[in-house]
Design an enzyme around this catalytic site. Structure first.
Site, PDB file in Angstrom:
ATOM      1  N   HIS A 190       0.852  -1.193   0.000  1.00  0.00           N
ATOM      2  CA  HIS A 190       0.000   0.000   0.000  1.00  0.00           C
ATOM      3  C   HIS A 190       0.886   1.241   0.000  1.00  0.00           C
ATOM      4  CE1 HIS A 190      -3.098  -2.736   2.249  1.00  0.00           C
ATOM      5  NE2 HIS A 190      -2.918  -3.086   1.003  1.00  0.00           N
ATOM      6  N   ILE A 191       1.235   1.726  -1.170  1.00  0.00           N
ATOM      7  CA  ILE A 191       2.154   2.854  -1.306  1.00  0.00           C
ATOM      8  C   ILE A 191       1.321   4.131  -1.353  1.00  0.00           C
ATOM      9  CG2 ILE A 191       4.095   3.767  -2.614  1.00  0.00           C
ATOM     10  CD1 ILE A 191       4.300   0.986  -3.972  1.00  0.00           C
TER      11      ILE A 191
END
Lengths: 538, 94
Positions: free
Chosen positions: A473-474
């Site tokens: 989850h960037i």
């Protein structure tokens, strides 16, 4: 004369770009999408997964020099990391983006996720509220096709039900639920972008148990669904086309995107409005690389916030052996979770967290059950004894993964590497990343919760991964805000600096909360549509 | 969530002993009574896992036809349909 011309030029064909492209195209707006990667043939991708000895999420979509991207089994393959901690989350460059190997979890943020500073004295508030985004969460759930229990809000009030009934929980989930009855660990069915029934042109899930790295039948949503909608309504998809530079013209308006194709040819894309939807590493990389004499910090970066506040959901991974068989390795990789620790007064002291129950046994920590077979064979077991031991062992593999909230830190950032460039002449992404005490308190709380949950299950051999995993989850590298001095885009995702430039995706998240980000990415994209259309006429 | 980030750890046995070696196979074929070190274990491990140590690193023989899936009769290899939607809600029929 430009090589590509449209009303709206969108860079990136992942979920954020694809949803906007589809919605604009349906409204009659002429759209062109530039996608660095190639189209994926689903059957060929499944075969690459089967053939891969190292079965990481990227194995069906290997990076190439023409469309390079990070890989999970080597965090230094694409990123140039300066530490002190290692950033482990990855993304793809293919048509449809990273939704090819996402799990499909579709959670909304809870209301206080949008006001972390006001409610808990941490991080900062978003420039929009839950109530403002709520209608677009509903729209996103319907576009994507989320299966969920409409009577269960999970802390996020709903104005509409889910478009399809919940995915059934597994036998394994029910074993947890029985063991945890009466405790604070309340199991809930996970809303997910996976067909529980067919009828939207895609089949119902038949439990291939390979959501990551690939759903071979397309029961799990991926963004090729909306790429296809956009194309049918006239959008032009330009695959194998890498945006290499943004050009700024008169009055600070974006005038063109220069691109390079896999075959070495180059061109220029012109439009009235430009949208960056290239995820939270490539979007800031492109903005920073597009610096000029007039804009020495790069495009859209008068705030110096581009590339800063890189966030993930640092994840505590733990595994154990249950007392009784729970039959993992069947069904979607996760169908239940414990959501109640995603909000609460404790957030002033330690992060919110989301406890995910895995149906995938020890595949994440150990590469099981294949590794189990190797191990038992090497112990000297043969024939029926080997079969019996293997079945007895693997049927009791359980794992938990808790993702915790990470606060924005301006020093956690992506910059441009000073030495190495890709084949298009763009410097590689250099990452500086440090996990703070707040995150570490969350990981410790996760380990304690995992030990207690496994204890209730009567599990033995409990193990905790020492270093946190990446959640994939960037987030946070082009944050939205009301103050042009402290943020990159405004509440409508328009650049404070360039009136015809928009940024989509989790890059704009001011804080990361604990919900898997995709549904919020989708809702923000759908919400941005009106602003993009308005920008066409100004 | 990034599931399956697992990569194989380095084996503790020396690389030369982990290859399914043609010379050892020939020797064993000529005299089944001979000792060929870890050869038998290497072969069984490869049959069950569908993986083997090649000179260039880990290699795949087959995921789907590895013998482990015969032993794990409650499921099937990943990437194959397992049954009707929701089959996973109940204990396996096996």
């Amino acid at each position: 004369m430009a090589d590509i011309e449209a009303d709206v030029i969108i860079v990136g064909s992942g979920i954020s770009g694809a949803l906007l492209a589809a919605k604009l195209s349906v409204a009659g707006v002429k759209v062109a999408i530039l996608e660095a990667g190639a189209r994926v043939d689903r059957a060929e991708a499944r075969q690459r997964f089967w053939n891969a000895p190292i079965r990481v999420p990227e194995c069906p979509y290997p990076p190439t020099p023409e469309a390079n991207h990070p890989i999970s089994n080597d965090p230094n393959y694409w990123y140039r990391q300066t530490g002190p901690d290692t950033f482990k989350s990855t993304y793809l460059k293919v048509v449809g983006g990273t939704t090819w190997h996402w799990l499909g979890t579709c959670l909304r943020f809870v209301p206080n996720d949008f006001r972390l500073r006001t409610a808990h004295g941490r991080g900062l508030d978003w420039p929009i509220s839950y109530d403002e985004l709520e209608p677009f969460y509903s729209e996103a759930e319907h576009e994507i096709g989320v299966a969920g229990d409409s009577n269960e809000s999970l802390g996020s009030p709903r104005s509409a039900g889910y478009p399809m009934p919940a995915i059934p929980q597994t036998f394994l989930d029910k074993a947890y639920a029985r063991a945890l009855a009466g405790t604070q660990y309340e199991l809930r069915a996970t809303p997910q972008a996976r067909n529980s029934v067919g009828g939207n042109g895609r089949p119902a899930c038949c439990g291939n148990a390979s959501c990551i790295p690939i759903c071979p039948i397309g029961a799990k949503y991926d963004a090729t669904v909306h790429v296809s909608v956009a194309e049918k309504k006239g959008a032009a998809l330009h695959a194998q086309t890498t945006a290499a530079r943004i050009e700024i013209g008169a009055e600070g308006r974006v005038s063109a995107v220069r691109f390079k194709r896999w075959d070495g040819s180059e061109g220029v894309a012109r439009g009235k409005v430009f949208v960056l939807a290239a995820h939270a590493i490539e979007t800031p990389r492109l903005l920073l690389h597009s610096r000029s004499e007039a804009l020495p910090n790069g495009v859209a970066n008068s705030s110096d916030q581009v590339g800063r506040n890189l966030m993930d959901h640092p994840t505590q991974l733990s595994w154990a052996l249950s007392r009784e068989p729970v039959w993992p390795y069947r069904g979607p990789l996760s169908t239940s979770s414990i959501e109640k620790f995603r909000h609460g007064a404790f957030r002033k002291d330690r992060p919110a967290m989301r406890v995910e129950i895995g149906n995938d046994g020890w595949s994440w920590p150990k590469g099981a059950p294949v590794s189990t077979a190797t191990e038992l064979a090497r112990q000297g077991l043969r024939g029926r004894a080997l079969d019996t031991a293997l079945r007895e062992h693997a049927s009791r593999h359980v794992r938990l993964a808790s993702q915790v909230e990470q606060l924005p830190d301006p020093e956690n950032r992506i910059t441009l590497d000073r030495g190495e460039k890709d084949m298009y002449g763009v410097p590689l992404p250099r990452l500086a990343y440090r996990l703070d005490d707040y995150v570490r308190a969350g990981l410790a709380a996760a380990r304690a919760a995992h030990a207690e949950i496994f204890g209730r299950l009567g599990a033995t051999g409990i193990e905790h991964r020492d270093a946190p995993e990446g959640a994939g989850h960037i987030m946070g590298t082009a944050r939205m805000g009301n103050d042009p001095k402290g943020s990159v885009v405004d509440r409508n995702l328009r650049s404070h600096d360039h009136p015809n430039l928009f940024i989509l995706g989790s890059a704009v998240f001011p804080t990361g909360a604990t919900a898997n980000p995709t549904l919020t990415i989708a809702a923000l994209s759908l919400r941005s549509c009106e602003s993009v259309k308005a920008a066409l006429t100004h | 969530l990034a599931i399956s980030t697992w990569a194989p750890p380095p084996s503790s046995s020396p690389a030369s002993s982990r290859w399914v070696r043609a010379a050892d196979l020939a020797r064993l074929a000529a005299d089944p009574g001979t000792s060929a070190g870890t050869l038998a274990t290497d072969i069984v491990a490869a049959w069950y896992s569908g993986l083997y140590e090649a000179r260039g690193g880990l290699a795949t023989i087959s995921l789907a036809s590895a013998l482990l899936w015969d032993a794990l009769d409650f499921t099937k290899p990943p990437g194959f349909c397992g049954g009707a939607t929701g089959y996973w809600a109940d204990a396996p029929l096996a």
